[in-house]
Design a protein around this motif. Structure first.
Motif, PDB file in Angstrom:
ATOM      1  N   ASN A 130       0.708  -1.306   0.024  1.00  0.00           N
ATOM      2  CA  ASN A 130      -0.036   0.023  -0.091  1.00  0.00           C
ATOM      3  C   ASN A 130       0.852   1.187   0.030  1.00  0.00           C
ATOM      4  OD1 ASN A 130      -3.074   0.867   0.268  1.00  0.00           O
ATOM      5  ND2 ASN A 130      -1.863   2.243   1.769  1.00  0.00           N
ATOM      6  N   ASP A 133       1.760   2.086  -3.423  1.00  0.00           N
ATOM      7  CA  ASP A 133       0.592   2.699  -4.164  1.00  0.00           C
ATOM      8  C   ASP A 133       0.172   4.109  -3.874  1.00  0.00           C
ATOM      9  OD1 ASP A 133      -1.174   1.710  -6.299  1.00  0.00           O
ATOM     10  OD2 ASP A 133      -2.593   0.935  -5.014  1.00  0.00           O
ATOM     11  N   GLY A 175      -6.026   4.807   2.787  1.00  0.00           N
ATOM     12  CA  GLY A 175      -6.665   4.130   1.630  1.00  0.00           C
ATOM     13  C   GLY A 175      -6.685   2.743   1.738  1.00  0.00           C
ATOM     14  N   PRO A 178     -10.357   0.765   0.773  1.00  0.00           N
ATOM     15  CA  PRO A 178     -10.594   0.698  -0.533  1.00  0.00           C
ATOM     16  C   PRO A 178      -9.680   0.012  -1.445  1.00  0.00           C
ATOM     17  CG  PRO A 178     -10.275   2.987  -0.001  1.00  0.00           C
ATOM     18  CD  PRO A 178     -10.263   1.967   1.275  1.00  0.00           C
ATOM     19  N   ASN A 179      -8.543  -0.098  -1.078  1.00  0.00           N
ATOM     20  CA  ASN A 179      -7.365  -0.378  -1.991  1.00  0.00           C
ATOM     21  C   ASN A 179      -7.392  -2.070  -1.503  1.00  0.00           C
ATOM     22  OD1 ASN A 179      -5.294   0.000  -3.756  1.00  0.00           O
ATOM     23  ND2 ASN A 179      -3.492   0.213  -2.099  1.00  0.00           N
ATOM     24  N   ARG A 182     -10.440  -3.151  -3.435  1.00  0.00           N
ATOM     25  CA  ARG A 182     -10.271  -3.110  -5.208  1.00  0.00           C
ATOM     26  C   ARG A 182      -9.431  -4.235  -5.566  1.00  0.00           C
ATOM     27  NH1 ARG A 182      -5.884  -1.682  -8.685  1.00  0.00           N
ATOM     28  NH2 ARG A 182      -6.814  -0.949 -10.549  1.00  0.00           N
ATOM     29  N   ASN A 183      -8.111  -4.170  -4.874  1.00  0.00           N
ATOM     30  CA  ASN A 183      -7.236  -5.030  -5.454  1.00  0.00           C
ATOM     31  C   ASN A 183      -7.580  -6.397  -5.338  1.00  0.00           C
ATOM     32  OD1 ASN A 183      -4.480  -3.543  -6.432  1.00  0.00           O
ATOM     33  ND2 ASN A 183      -5.054  -2.542  -4.722  1.00  0.00           N
ATOM     34  N   ASP A 233     -11.779   1.341  -7.776  1.00  0.00           N
ATOM     35  CA  ASP A 233     -10.573   2.080  -7.904  1.00  0.00           C
ATOM     36  C   ASP A 233     -10.898   3.726  -8.022  1.00  0.00           C
ATOM     37  OD1 ASP A 233      -7.880   2.034  -9.011  1.00  0.00           O
ATOM     38  OD2 ASP A 233      -8.812   2.555 -11.036  1.00  0.00           O
ATOM     39  N   LYS A 236     -10.656   4.741  -4.335  1.00  0.00           N
ATOM     40  CA  LYS A 236      -9.059   4.580  -3.804  1.00  0.00           C
ATOM     41  C   LYS A 236      -8.490   5.637  -4.452  1.00  0.00           C
ATOM     42  CE  LYS A 236      -5.924   2.991  -6.206  1.00  0.00           C
ATOM     43  NZ  LYS A 236      -4.916   2.510  -7.017  1.00  0.00           N
ATOM     44  N   SER A 237      -8.437   6.032  -5.691  1.00  0.00           N
ATOM     45  CA  SER A 237      -7.599   7.153  -6.059  1.00  0.00           C
ATOM     46  C   SER A 237      -7.919   8.636  -5.531  1.00  0.00           C
ATOM     47  CB  SER A 237      -7.853   7.268  -7.733  1.00  0.00           C
ATOM     48  OG  SER A 237      -7.251   6.138  -8.337  1.00  0.00           O
ATOM     49  N   MET A 240      -6.435   8.420  -1.954  1.00  0.00           N
ATOM     50  CA  MET A 240      -4.983   8.734  -1.850  1.00  0.00           C
ATOM     51  C   MET A 240      -4.430  10.031  -2.403  1.00  0.00           C
ATOM     52  SD  MET A 240      -3.526   4.898  -3.124  1.00  0.00           S
ATOM     53  CE  MET A 240      -3.531   3.692  -1.759  1.00  0.00           C
ATOM     54  N   THR A 248     -13.559   5.848   3.614  1.00  0.00           N
ATOM     55  CA  THR A 248     -14.107   5.321   2.396  1.00  0.00           C
ATOM     56  C   THR A 248     -15.661   5.712   2.147  1.00  0.00           C
ATOM     57  OG1 THR A 248     -12.621   3.468   2.680  1.00  0.00           O
ATOM     58  CG2 THR A 248     -14.266   3.219   1.178  1.00  0.00           C
TER      59      THR A 248
END
Length: 300
Positions: A130, A133, A175, A178-179, A182-183, A233, A236-237, A240, A248
């Motif tokens: 993380n 990222d 994040g 959600p990361n 998402r991943n 995604d 998350k973006s 971050m 979230t």
């Protein structure tokens, strides 16, 4: 040629190399995707047009205003991420599948077991990766600064240091929720669908385990990943790239309220172009890297 098993270390090395190669080739598309996702719609503003419009338009605008090299912003952090995340998620996938079905299992592994294995390895890998990222997104989010305005970060290592100094060590895991979501989901969509699509193609008369099969399976994996993971995604973006969200749920609600449901599919085309090409390149490279390992390590 026999179907030889690979150790975790061998798979990790092949996966990390393949992921880094795909990352370097496709990061301009990812930079455009991040800029589109972070671009917010001002409520009631029907006059001012958005700065970034479409995949090619965004890339042209970035290159024109900031220079061509700006399309590779965050590449060092991106390579850090792929070495850790790419290596772990794929390196652990086969061992986790074996753990779920048992070492003495014979036959094709059920799809739901593949999905579960990919969910677990994706979540574990990104929990470790993380910070890389976060730094990658922060660097990609930076546009052209006005004259006299200092940049937030002066490179990848400075970004790590500045974030820890100003926001604390825990900020590197901003994040994470959600990361992970998402991943884990995207990893399941990518690995399980690649596995399944490849298996389906190989059952069609005339197809074999070659470049065309890897290409088709990789594109299929990218398509499923974007369709399923795009809303997460975007959240998350934004979390971050913008510290103005509490959590979230707050980010999700504000985005939905201010910009509507389709805001969660902002940058869908660049995201699919990115993930489709990324998966095709990554899986093609991974399959070839494994062949090199087989030839060098197991054959005269």
């Amino acid at each position: 040629m026999a179907d030889l098993k690979f150790s975790f270390a061998e798979t990790f090395l092949c996966s990390a190399f393949a992921a880094c190669f795909a990352e370097f080739c496709t990061i301009p598309l990812d930079t455009a995707k991040v800029r589109l996702q972070l671009q917010k719609k001002t409520v009631g503003d029907e006059v001012n047009l958005p700065k970034y419009r479409g995949l090619m338009g965004t890339m042209v605008t970035i290159a024109k205003e900031e220079g061509l090299s700006a399309l590779w912003k965050g590449i060092i952090a991106g390579l850090h991420r792929q070495c850790i995340y790419g290596g772990l998620r794929i390196g652990l996938y086969e061992p986790v599948k074996t753990l779920l079905v048992g070492s003495d299992y014979v036959g094709d592994i059920p799809l739901y077991q593949k999905i579960l294995a990919a969910l677990l390895t994706g979540a574990l890998a990104i929990a470790v990766a993380n910070p890389t990222d976060l730094v990658k997104v922060r660097l990609q989010a930076e546009g052209k600064f006005p004259t006299g305005v200092a940049r937030r970060y002066y490179g990848t290592l400075d970004a790590y240091y500045t974030i820890v100094r100003q926001e604390g060590l825990g900020a590197l895991w901003t994040g994470l929720g959600p990361n992970i979501a998402r991943n884990a989901i995207v990893n399941a969509a990518e690995l399980a669908s690649y596995d399944q699509v490849k298996q389906t193609i190989l059952n069609i008369p005339g197809f074999s385990d070659n470049v065309l099969t890897h290409l088709l399976a990789g594109l299929g994996a990218g398509f499923f990943a974007v369709c399923i993971g795009s809303p997460i995604d975007v959240v998350k973006s934004r979390m971050m790239g913008d510290s103005g969200y509490k959590n979230t749920i707050d980010c999700f609600i504000k985005t939905l309220k201010n910009e509507g449901f389709f805001a969660f599919y902002k940058g869908f085309l660049p995201n699919f172009t990115r993930l489709g090409s990324w998966n095709a390149l990554m899986f093609l490279t991974l399959e070839q890297a494994k062949k090199v390992f087989r030839g060098e390590l197991y054959y005269d």
